[in-house]
Design a protein around this motif. Structure first.
Motif, PDB file in Angstrom:
ATOM      1  N   LEU A 123      12.464 -12.115 -21.678  1.00 18.59           N
ATOM      2  CA  LEU A 123      13.683 -11.757 -20.698  1.00 18.59           C
ATOM      3  C   LEU A 123      14.694 -10.829 -21.145  1.00 18.59           C
ATOM      4  CD1 LEU A 123      13.482 -15.409 -18.827  1.00 18.59           C
ATOM      5  CD2 LEU A 123      12.779 -13.211 -17.744  1.00 18.59           C
ATOM      6  N   GLU A 124      15.037 -11.282 -22.045  1.00 17.85           N
ATOM      7  CA  GLU A 124      16.083 -10.588 -22.958  1.00 17.85           C
ATOM      8  C   GLU A 124      15.998  -9.166 -23.138  1.00 17.85           C
ATOM      9  OE1 GLU A 124      18.279 -10.412 -27.303  1.00 17.85           O
ATOM     10  OE2 GLU A 124      17.319 -12.240 -26.683  1.00 17.85           O
ATOM     11  N   TYR A 125      14.654  -8.716 -23.577  1.00 15.88           N
ATOM     12  CA  TYR A 125      14.555  -7.381 -23.786  1.00 15.88           C
ATOM     13  C   TYR A 125      14.086  -6.830 -22.463  1.00 15.88           C
ATOM     14  CZ  TYR A 125      15.209  -7.837 -28.688  1.00 15.88           C
ATOM     15  OH  TYR A 125      15.716  -8.266 -29.757  1.00 15.88           O
ATOM     16  N   GLU A 127      15.315  -7.240 -19.690  1.00 16.87           N
ATOM     17  CA  GLU A 127      16.867  -7.106 -19.168  1.00 16.87           C
ATOM     18  C   GLU A 127      17.375  -5.780 -19.612  1.00 16.87           C
ATOM     19  OE1 GLU A 127      19.135  -7.970 -16.263  1.00 16.87           O
ATOM     20  OE2 GLU A 127      17.679  -9.774 -16.226  1.00 16.87           O
ATOM     21  N   LYS A 128      17.299  -5.752 -21.087  1.00 10.35           N
ATOM     22  CA  LYS A 128      17.822  -4.579 -21.758  1.00 10.35           C
ATOM     23  C   LYS A 128      17.446  -3.194 -21.374  1.00 10.35           C
ATOM     24  CE  LYS A 128      18.942  -3.918 -26.732  1.00 10.35           C
ATOM     25  NZ  LYS A 128      19.147  -4.498 -28.002  1.00 10.35           N
ATOM     26  N   VAL A 129      16.014  -3.083 -21.083  1.00 10.48           N
ATOM     27  CA  VAL A 129      15.511  -1.914 -20.566  1.00 10.48           C
ATOM     28  C   VAL A 129      15.637  -1.777 -19.151  1.00 10.48           C
ATOM     29  CG1 VAL A 129      13.847  -1.863 -22.495  1.00 10.48           C
ATOM     30  CG2 VAL A 129      13.053  -2.687 -20.446  1.00 10.48           C
ATOM     31  N   GLY A 130      16.386  -2.580 -18.332  1.00 12.54           N
ATOM     32  CA  GLY A 130      16.527  -2.330 -16.863  1.00 12.54           C
ATOM     33  C   GLY A 130      15.347  -2.878 -16.191  1.00 12.54           C
ATOM     34  N   MET A 131      14.565  -3.854 -16.561  1.00 10.65           N
ATOM     35  CA  MET A 131      13.627  -4.290 -15.912  1.00 10.65           C
ATOM     36  C   MET A 131      13.396  -5.633 -15.724  1.00 10.65           C
ATOM     37  SD  MET A 131      11.394  -1.746 -15.151  1.00 10.65           S
ATOM     38  CE  MET A 131       9.845  -2.492 -14.731  1.00 10.65           C
ATOM     39  N   GLY A 132      14.723  -6.512 -15.628  1.00 10.84           N
ATOM     40  CA  GLY A 132      14.899  -7.644 -15.309  1.00 10.84           C
ATOM     41  C   GLY A 132      14.370  -8.153 -13.937  1.00 10.84           C
ATOM     42  N   THR A 133      14.456  -7.370 -12.930  1.00 14.78           N
ATOM     43  CA  THR A 133      14.037  -7.694 -11.438  1.00 14.78           C
ATOM     44  C   THR A 133      12.480  -7.418 -11.317  1.00 14.78           C
ATOM     45  OG1 THR A 133      14.688  -5.371 -10.987  1.00 14.78           O
ATOM     46  CG2 THR A 133      16.218  -7.122 -10.610  1.00 14.78           C
ATOM     47  N   PHE A 134      11.886  -6.785 -12.334  1.00 17.83           N
ATOM     48  CA  PHE A 134      10.433  -6.968 -12.083  1.00 17.83           C
ATOM     49  C   PHE A 134       9.449  -7.647 -12.981  1.00 17.83           C
ATOM     50  CE2 PHE A 134      12.543  -2.963 -10.778  1.00 17.83           C
ATOM     51  CZ  PHE A 134      11.704  -2.689  -9.714  1.00 17.83           C
ATOM     52  N   ILE A 135      10.132  -8.712 -13.514  1.00 18.08           N
ATOM     53  CA  ILE A 135       9.360  -9.603 -14.481  1.00 18.08           C
ATOM     54  C   ILE A 135       7.849 -10.146 -13.936  1.00 18.08           C
ATOM     55  CG2 ILE A 135      11.362 -10.279 -15.762  1.00 18.08           C
ATOM     56  CD1 ILE A 135      11.376 -12.915 -14.327  1.00 18.08           C
ATOM     57  N   ASN A 136       8.103 -10.301 -12.616  1.00 18.22           N
ATOM     58  CA  ASN A 136       6.620 -10.786 -12.041  1.00 18.22           C
ATOM     59  C   ASN A 136       5.684  -9.844 -11.507  1.00 18.22           C
ATOM     60  OD1 ASN A 136       7.389 -13.520 -12.373  1.00 18.22           O
ATOM     61  ND2 ASN A 136       8.862 -13.429 -10.871  1.00 18.22           N
ATOM     62  N   ILE A 152       8.205  -0.728 -23.665  1.00 18.90           N
ATOM     63  CA  ILE A 152       9.260  -0.603 -24.949  1.00 18.90           C
ATOM     64  C   ILE A 152       9.883  -1.972 -25.213  1.00 18.90           C
ATOM     65  CG2 ILE A 152      11.618   0.154 -25.441  1.00 18.90           C
ATOM     66  CD1 ILE A 152      10.886   2.814 -23.970  1.00 18.90           C
ATOM     67  N   ALA A 153      10.168  -2.676 -24.156  1.00 22.75           N
ATOM     68  CA  ALA A 153      10.463  -4.330 -24.178  1.00 22.75           C
ATOM     69  C   ALA A 153       9.430  -4.995 -24.932  1.00 22.75           C
ATOM     70  CB  ALA A 153      10.914  -4.729 -22.711  1.00 22.75           C
ATOM     71  N   ARG A 154       8.269  -4.911 -24.606  1.00 20.41           N
ATOM     72  CA  ARG A 154       7.233  -5.689 -25.412  1.00 20.41           C
ATOM     73  C   ARG A 154       7.554  -5.368 -26.955  1.00 20.41           C
ATOM     74  NH1 ARG A 154       0.986  -4.256 -24.249  1.00 20.41           N
ATOM     75  NH2 ARG A 154       1.862  -2.133 -25.156  1.00 20.41           N
ATOM     76  N   ALA A 155       7.345  -4.149 -27.173  1.00 19.56           N
ATOM     77  CA  ALA A 155       7.493  -3.750 -28.585  1.00 19.56           C
ATOM     78  C   ALA A 155       8.940  -4.484 -29.148  1.00 19.56           C
ATOM     79  CB  ALA A 155       7.455  -2.323 -28.808  1.00 19.56           C
ATOM     80  N   LEU A 156      10.009  -4.330 -28.609  1.00 18.97           N
ATOM     81  CA  LEU A 156      11.135  -4.441 -28.991  1.00 18.97           C
ATOM     82  C   LEU A 156      11.257  -6.302 -29.055  1.00 18.97           C
ATOM     83  CD1 LEU A 156      13.697  -2.537 -26.986  1.00 18.97           C
ATOM     84  CD2 LEU A 156      13.321  -2.528 -29.315  1.00 18.97           C
ATOM     85  N   GLU A 179      14.537   8.238 -17.122  1.00 20.94           N
ATOM     86  CA  GLU A 179      14.811   6.734 -17.241  1.00 20.94           C
ATOM     87  C   GLU A 179      14.397   6.325 -18.553  1.00 20.94           C
ATOM     88  OE1 GLU A 179      11.750   4.253 -14.839  1.00 20.94           O
ATOM     89  OE2 GLU A 179      12.266   5.927 -13.604  1.00 20.94           O
ATOM     90  N   VAL A 180      13.284   6.920 -19.156  1.00 27.21           N
ATOM     91  CA  VAL A 180      12.587   6.416 -20.175  1.00 27.21           C
ATOM     92  C   VAL A 180      13.415   6.916 -21.426  1.00 27.21           C
ATOM     93  CG1 VAL A 180      10.646   6.452 -21.923  1.00 27.21           C
ATOM     94  CG2 VAL A 180      10.335   5.872 -19.575  1.00 27.21           C
ATOM     95  N   LEU A 181      13.854   8.289 -21.418  1.00 28.24           N
ATOM     96  CA  LEU A 181      14.552   8.742 -22.578  1.00 28.24           C
ATOM     97  C   LEU A 181      15.949   7.921 -22.605  1.00 28.24           C
ATOM     98  CD1 LEU A 181      13.959  12.604 -22.232  1.00 28.24           C
ATOM     99  CD2 LEU A 181      12.955  10.992 -24.202  1.00 28.24           C
ATOM    100  N   SER A 182      16.505   7.716 -21.536  1.00 25.43           N
ATOM    101  CA  SER A 182      17.798   7.227 -21.515  1.00 25.43           C
ATOM    102  C   SER A 182      17.739   5.711 -22.220  1.00 25.43           C
ATOM    103  CB  SER A 182      18.197   6.945 -20.036  1.00 25.43           C
ATOM    104  OG  SER A 182      18.865   5.806 -19.912  1.00 25.43           O
ATOM    105  N   VAL A 183      16.563   4.879 -22.003  1.00 20.98           N
ATOM    106  CA  VAL A 183      16.493   3.782 -22.892  1.00 20.98           C
ATOM    107  C   VAL A 183      16.445   3.904 -24.344  1.00 20.98           C
ATOM    108  CG1 VAL A 183      14.998   2.053 -23.156  1.00 20.98           C
ATOM    109  CG2 VAL A 183      15.078   2.273 -20.833  1.00 20.98           C
ATOM    110  N   MET A 184      15.675   5.105 -24.481  1.00 18.78           N
ATOM    111  CA  MET A 184      15.535   5.207 -26.006  1.00 18.78           C
ATOM    112  C   MET A 184      16.883   5.620 -26.734  1.00 18.78           C
ATOM    113  SD  MET A 184      11.644   7.332 -25.777  1.00 18.78           S
ATOM    114  CE  MET A 184      11.838   7.844 -27.427  1.00 18.78           C
TER     115      MET A 184
END
Length: 246
Positions: A123-125, A127-136, A152-156, A179-184
């Motif tokens: 959940l923490e990661y 959230e970190k990549v902006g995917m907290g609302t899509f967990i399900n 990326i969250a999975r790898a982190l 959006e992906v480059l921004s996370v990177m």
């Protein structure tokens, strides 16, 4: 303080049949570096990354991670891959699992983390990549950019010491690349050691500590981004960049 490089690639060679795809590759990566690998398609960039992660077995040479040659002896492969994570071009998510479960599964299976702890970390990661609302959400319900952020969250979540990115934006629609480059970019600011194979020249120019230019299976030039982009020493580098950067 440990000042030795976190990763050293020495005299790396890779053949596919009689075709020598990597020829005497050598470079090192320091902790906190963002190393971008650029070059034309077919120059050996992705193969190099797959060798570092041992998805391909090098034909010869050494890959030294934290002072240990990982090709020398019976290495614990899942453990090594957890430390040297990888984000793929095509996401490689499990289609039958939610975003949350995709991020938990490695922790539970490889690191034997208890379910509650794995969930908390995932959940923490996310959230970190902006995917907290899509967990399900399952992968089919997500856009390409969202899938890549979950990947990326999975790898982190595995808490890697190095994260390898294999052309992480090349399967994305143009509007999702940002959006992906921004996370990177954000990850680079945290001091995570990253090796990125990319066609995104502005990212390489702005974010990398150094740029490795590959051409026909060799490293043609390896220098800081301002040298590569403003004053490359090699004719081959100049020709490549003049084709790519209009």
């Amino acid at each position: 303080m440990n000042y030795s490089p976190i990763l050293e690639v020495k005299h790396l060679v890779k053949f596919f049949g009689k075709n020598e795809v990597l020829k005497d590759i050598g470079f090192s990566v320091d902790r906190g570096d963002v190393t971008c690998i650029i070059g034309a398609s077919g120059s050996g960039k992705s193969t190099l990354l797959r060798c570092i992660n041992l998805l391909e077995t090098p034909t010869g040479g050494e890959i030294v991670f934290n002072g240990e040659n990982i090709l020398a002896k019976s290495i614990n492969l899942p453990k090594y891959r957890a430390k040297v994570g990888m984000v793929f071009q095509n996401f490689n998510l499990f289609n039958n699992m939610t975003a949350l479960k995709n991020c938990m599964v490695g922790l539970e299976k490889v690191q034997n983390v208890k379910k509650d702890e794995a969930k908390k970390t995932a959940l923490e990661y996310l959230e970190k990549v902006g995917m907290g609302t899509f967990i399900n959400a399952k992968p089919r319900q997500l856009s390409g950019g969202q899938k890549q952020r979950v990947a990326i969250a999975r790898a982190l979540a595995m808490n890697p010491e190095i994260l390898l990115f294999d052309e992480p934006t090349s399967a994305l629609d143009p509007e999702m690349v940002g959006e992906v480059l921004s996370v990177m970019r954000d990850l680079a600011k945290t001091g995570l050691t990253m090796i990125v194979v990319t066609h995104e020249m502005m990212f390489a120019k702005d974010v990398s500590s150094r740029v490795v230019f590959m051409d026909k299976g060799v490293i043609a030039e390896d220098a800081p981004p301002d040298v590569i982009f403003n004053n490359p020493r090699e004719q081959r580098t100049r020709e490549f960049l003049s084709r790519i950067i209009q």
